[in-house]
Design a protein around this motif. Sequence first.
Motif, PDB file in Angstrom:
ATOM      1  N   THR A 285      -2.400   0.348   4.207  1.00  0.00           N
ATOM      2  CA  THR A 285      -3.280   0.016   5.328  1.00  0.00           C
ATOM      3  C   THR A 285      -3.333   1.115   6.386  1.00  0.00           C
ATOM      4  N   ILE A 286      -2.310   1.988   6.434  1.00  0.00           N
ATOM      5  CA  ILE A 286      -2.302   3.043   7.453  1.00  0.00           C
ATOM      6  C   ILE A 286      -2.498   4.417   6.802  1.00  0.00           C
ATOM      7  N   THR A 287      -2.920   4.449   5.564  1.00  0.00           N
ATOM      8  CA  THR A 287      -3.072   5.710   4.828  1.00  0.00           C
ATOM      9  C   THR A 287      -3.974   6.704   5.555  1.00  0.00           C
ATOM     10  N   ASP A 288      -5.078   6.231   6.131  1.00  0.00           N
ATOM     11  CA  ASP A 288      -6.035   7.138   6.769  1.00  0.00           C
ATOM     12  C   ASP A 288      -5.529   7.721   8.081  1.00  0.00           C
ATOM     13  N   MET A 289      -4.438   7.165   8.618  1.00  0.00           N
ATOM     14  CA  MET A 289      -3.990   7.567   9.949  1.00  0.00           C
ATOM     15  C   MET A 289      -2.955   8.679   9.902  1.00  0.00           C
ATOM     16  N   TRP A 290      -3.162   9.688   9.039  1.00  0.00           N
ATOM     17  CA  TRP A 290      -2.289  10.857   9.065  1.00  0.00           C
ATOM     18  C   TRP A 290      -2.724  11.750  10.219  1.00  0.00           C
ATOM     19  N   LEU A 291      -1.750  12.411  10.828  1.00  0.00           N
ATOM     20  CA  LEU A 291      -2.039  13.199  12.026  1.00  0.00           C
ATOM     21  C   LEU A 291      -1.730  14.678  11.851  1.00  0.00           C
ATOM     22  N   ASP A 292      -0.675  15.011  11.140  1.00  0.00           N
ATOM     23  CA  ASP A 292      -0.267  16.403  11.003  1.00  0.00           C
ATOM     24  C   ASP A 292      -0.684  17.012   9.672  1.00  0.00           C
ATOM     25  N   GLU A 293      -0.647  16.233   8.614  1.00  0.00           N
ATOM     26  CA  GLU A 293      -1.117  16.719   7.312  1.00  0.00           C
ATOM     27  C   GLU A 293      -1.523  15.535   6.452  1.00  0.00           C
ATOM     28  N   ALA A 294      -2.495  15.767   5.579  1.00  0.00           N
ATOM     29  CA  ALA A 294      -3.029  14.685   4.747  1.00  0.00           C
ATOM     30  C   ALA A 294      -1.955  14.129   3.825  1.00  0.00           C
ATOM     31  N   VAL A 295      -2.040  12.816   3.554  1.00  0.00           N
ATOM     32  CA  VAL A 295      -1.075  12.184   2.664  1.00  0.00           C
ATOM     33  C   VAL A 295      -1.385  12.572   1.220  1.00  0.00           C
ATOM     34  N   PRO A 296      -0.392  12.486   0.326  1.00  0.00           N
ATOM     35  CA  PRO A 296      -0.646  12.776  -1.098  1.00  0.00           C
ATOM     36  C   PRO A 296      -1.564  11.736  -1.723  1.00  0.00           C
ATOM     37  N   PRO A 297      -1.965  11.936  -2.987  1.00  0.00           N
ATOM     38  CA  PRO A 297      -2.763  10.930  -3.682  1.00  0.00           C
ATOM     39  C   PRO A 297      -2.058   9.571  -3.696  1.00  0.00           C
ATOM     40  N   PRO A 298      -2.796   8.495  -3.927  1.00  0.00           N
ATOM     41  CA  PRO A 298      -2.203   7.160  -3.898  1.00  0.00           C
ATOM     42  C   PRO A 298      -0.974   7.032  -4.797  1.00  0.00           C
ATOM     43  N   MET A 299      -0.051   6.189  -4.381  1.00  0.00           N
ATOM     44  CA  MET A 299       1.167   5.970  -5.155  1.00  0.00           C
ATOM     45  C   MET A 299       0.839   5.564  -6.594  1.00  0.00           C
ATOM     46  N   ALA A 300      -0.197   4.753  -6.769  1.00  0.00           N
ATOM     47  CA  ALA A 300      -0.559   4.299  -8.116  1.00  0.00           C
ATOM     48  C   ALA A 300      -0.933   5.452  -9.029  1.00  0.00           C
ATOM     49  N   ALA A 301      -1.385   6.580  -8.461  1.00  0.00           N
ATOM     50  CA  ALA A 301      -1.746   7.731  -9.284  1.00  0.00           C
ATOM     51  C   ALA A 301      -0.519   8.389  -9.910  1.00  0.00           C
ATOM     52  N   SER A 302       0.670   8.113  -9.375  1.00  0.00           N
ATOM     53  CA  SER A 302       1.904   8.671  -9.934  1.00  0.00           C
ATOM     54  C   SER A 302       2.430   7.878 -11.120  1.00  0.00           C
ATOM     55  N   MET A 303       1.848   6.709 -11.386  1.00  0.00           N
ATOM     56  CA  MET A 303       2.305   5.873 -12.490  1.00  0.00           C
ATOM     57  C   MET A 303       1.743   6.395 -13.805  1.00  0.00           C
ATOM     58  N   THR A 304       2.587   7.055 -14.600  1.00  0.00           N
ATOM     59  CA  THR A 304       2.149   7.558 -15.901  1.00  0.00           C
ATOM     60  C   THR A 304       2.240   6.495 -16.984  1.00  0.00           C
ATOM     61  N   SER A 305       2.951   5.405 -16.681  1.00  0.00           N
ATOM     62  CA  SER A 305       3.033   4.258 -17.583  1.00  0.00           C
ATOM     63  C   SER A 305       3.187   2.999 -16.743  1.00  0.00           C
ATOM     64  N   ARG A 306       3.001   1.860 -17.377  1.00  0.00           N
ATOM     65  CA  ARG A 306       3.125   0.563 -16.709  1.00  0.00           C
ATOM     66  C   ARG A 306       2.334   0.519 -15.398  1.00  0.00           C
ATOM     67  N   ARG A 307       1.085   0.949 -15.485  1.00  0.00           N
ATOM     68  CA  ARG A 307       0.220   0.916 -14.300  1.00  0.00           C
ATOM     69  C   ARG A 307      -0.036  -0.503 -13.818  1.00  0.00           C
ATOM     70  N   ASP A 308       0.195  -1.471 -14.685  1.00  0.00           N
ATOM     71  CA  ASP A 308      -0.025  -2.866 -14.304  1.00  0.00           C
ATOM     72  C   ASP A 308       0.987  -3.357 -13.277  1.00  0.00           C
ATOM     73  N   LEU A 309       2.051  -2.586 -13.067  1.00  0.00           N
ATOM     74  CA  LEU A 309       3.108  -3.044 -12.155  1.00  0.00           C
ATOM     75  C   LEU A 309       2.801  -2.763 -10.687  1.00  0.00           C
ATOM     76  N   VAL A 310       1.832  -1.911 -10.385  1.00  0.00           N
ATOM     77  CA  VAL A 310       1.544  -1.537  -9.007  1.00  0.00           C
ATOM     78  C   VAL A 310       0.248  -2.199  -8.540  1.00  0.00           C
ATOM     79  N   LEU A 311       0.340  -2.927  -7.428  1.00  0.00           N
ATOM     80  CA  LEU A 311      -0.823  -3.510  -6.779  1.00  0.00           C
ATOM     81  C   LEU A 311      -0.951  -2.850  -5.410  1.00  0.00           C
TER      82      LEU A 311
END
Length: 484
Positions: A285-311
């Motif tokens: 919910t606060i992802t867009d509110m970076w101030l000093d540097e942009a946040v990395p890609p969404p956490m779900a993008a790091s899931m190389t397997s069992r993507r069904d586990l992240v909501l």
Amino acid sequence: MSVELAGRRLDVDLLARELGNWRTASASGPAYQGLSDGLRMLIVDGRLPVGAQVPSERALADALRVSRTTVTAAYTQMREDGYLKGRQGARSTTALPVSAGAPVPTIVGTASANLAAATLAAPAAAVSAAFVEAAERVTPYLHDIGIELKGVAPLREAVAERYCRRGLLTEPDEIVVTTGALNAIGLIMATYTQPGDRVLVEQPTYHGVLATMASRSLRPVPVAMTPQGWELDAVDAAVRQLSPTLAYLIPDNHNPTGMTLPPDGRRRLAQIIAETRTRTIVDETITDMWLDEAVPPPMAASMTSRRDLVLTVGSMSKSCWGGLRIGWIRAERSVLATVGAMRPSLDMGTPIVEQLAAARLLGMADDLLVERREILRGRRALLVALLQEQLPDWRPDPSHGGMSLWVRLPAPMSSALSAAASRMGLEIPPGPRFGVDGTLERFIRVPYTLPDDQLREAVALLAQAWRSVTGTGPAARHQGAVVV
């Protein structure tokens, strides 16, 4: 975690734990006042339910290791203030003053200040224009029943497009629109948990989620964060040892610390989630509110397997305006089908006009967010300067985003400070509200979302409240107002 009820009676041992270090308030006053303040703040925060029977004076005195006279005087003070109903010697019940659902103002003739909400006012012109356009676009929906359990197509398409641009390929049917982020989190918890289940959380964490867990009788499993960030070894150990049913994490511009989990940490966390098969709510919910540097890609993008586990849960509240009450869940289709089957038992969808307005606002979000981040940078700098000037012993933890500072106090007196500030007309939740079992008394969250003049006034009141509880200054006054 709210105190558990048994026949609407508060368990005395759990109540003692929720009170935490209430004795700190007695540094500049009687012990009964500190106890009364502690109990009152638990009621105001919603951590004690209204209408529940409090323990007997003798039982609470024994649990807190104080004299019965102290408890009697605290209960008497609460009855006089309207936070207890009943007579002395009988089981009283918690209450809120008839005139208000918040602490009674204690400064005559002075408007109250609010540091309880970490959110900005709306970009008024853009939101107004979006609603005008939404009213024009709603006509086709008027020929149907107006219930959209998944959300209207324009909004789901806009949300999916933003995930794609951030590095997480997403189709519109992998989005379900909800009535705010907390509604989304509650829906997920209703789908996948039962009373008594464990949920892993960061400590500190978003207090609204702790309240939602308490309402479902879930048991939070806290894993402490450090000034450097997440202790992923501790997360791994907690998950393997306690097998929580769910995990709830805020990896971007964490509330309340403002920290962001870096890419290598995301990969490690993804590995932990996959290996332990821990279903995880990722709050963005606060992802867009970076101030000093942009946040990395969404956490779900790091899931190389069992993507069904992240909501993944998102929202318009911090990025745009809380009054929209628009949130969403991003997950695999099979997961959303399971969640969707639960939804009709909780609500019948999100208002359509607001969804159409949100879709329009997402289309102009990049421009809006540049301005909103600049506002936050300026107010953060002002808050840091004000704290250095008026409260030089306070130590804000380092952060690079979000909407508040997580501040370390010189002494564990957060609840006493919050209660004193409330009596002066300043609302600010104590540190323990962001944790489990009454801990975090040495911390307090200070948002930097108020306009400059209001922020200056709020910090001045905060400094006066601190002096009053530490005995380092005169009794709290504000521009000559009478304190009662």
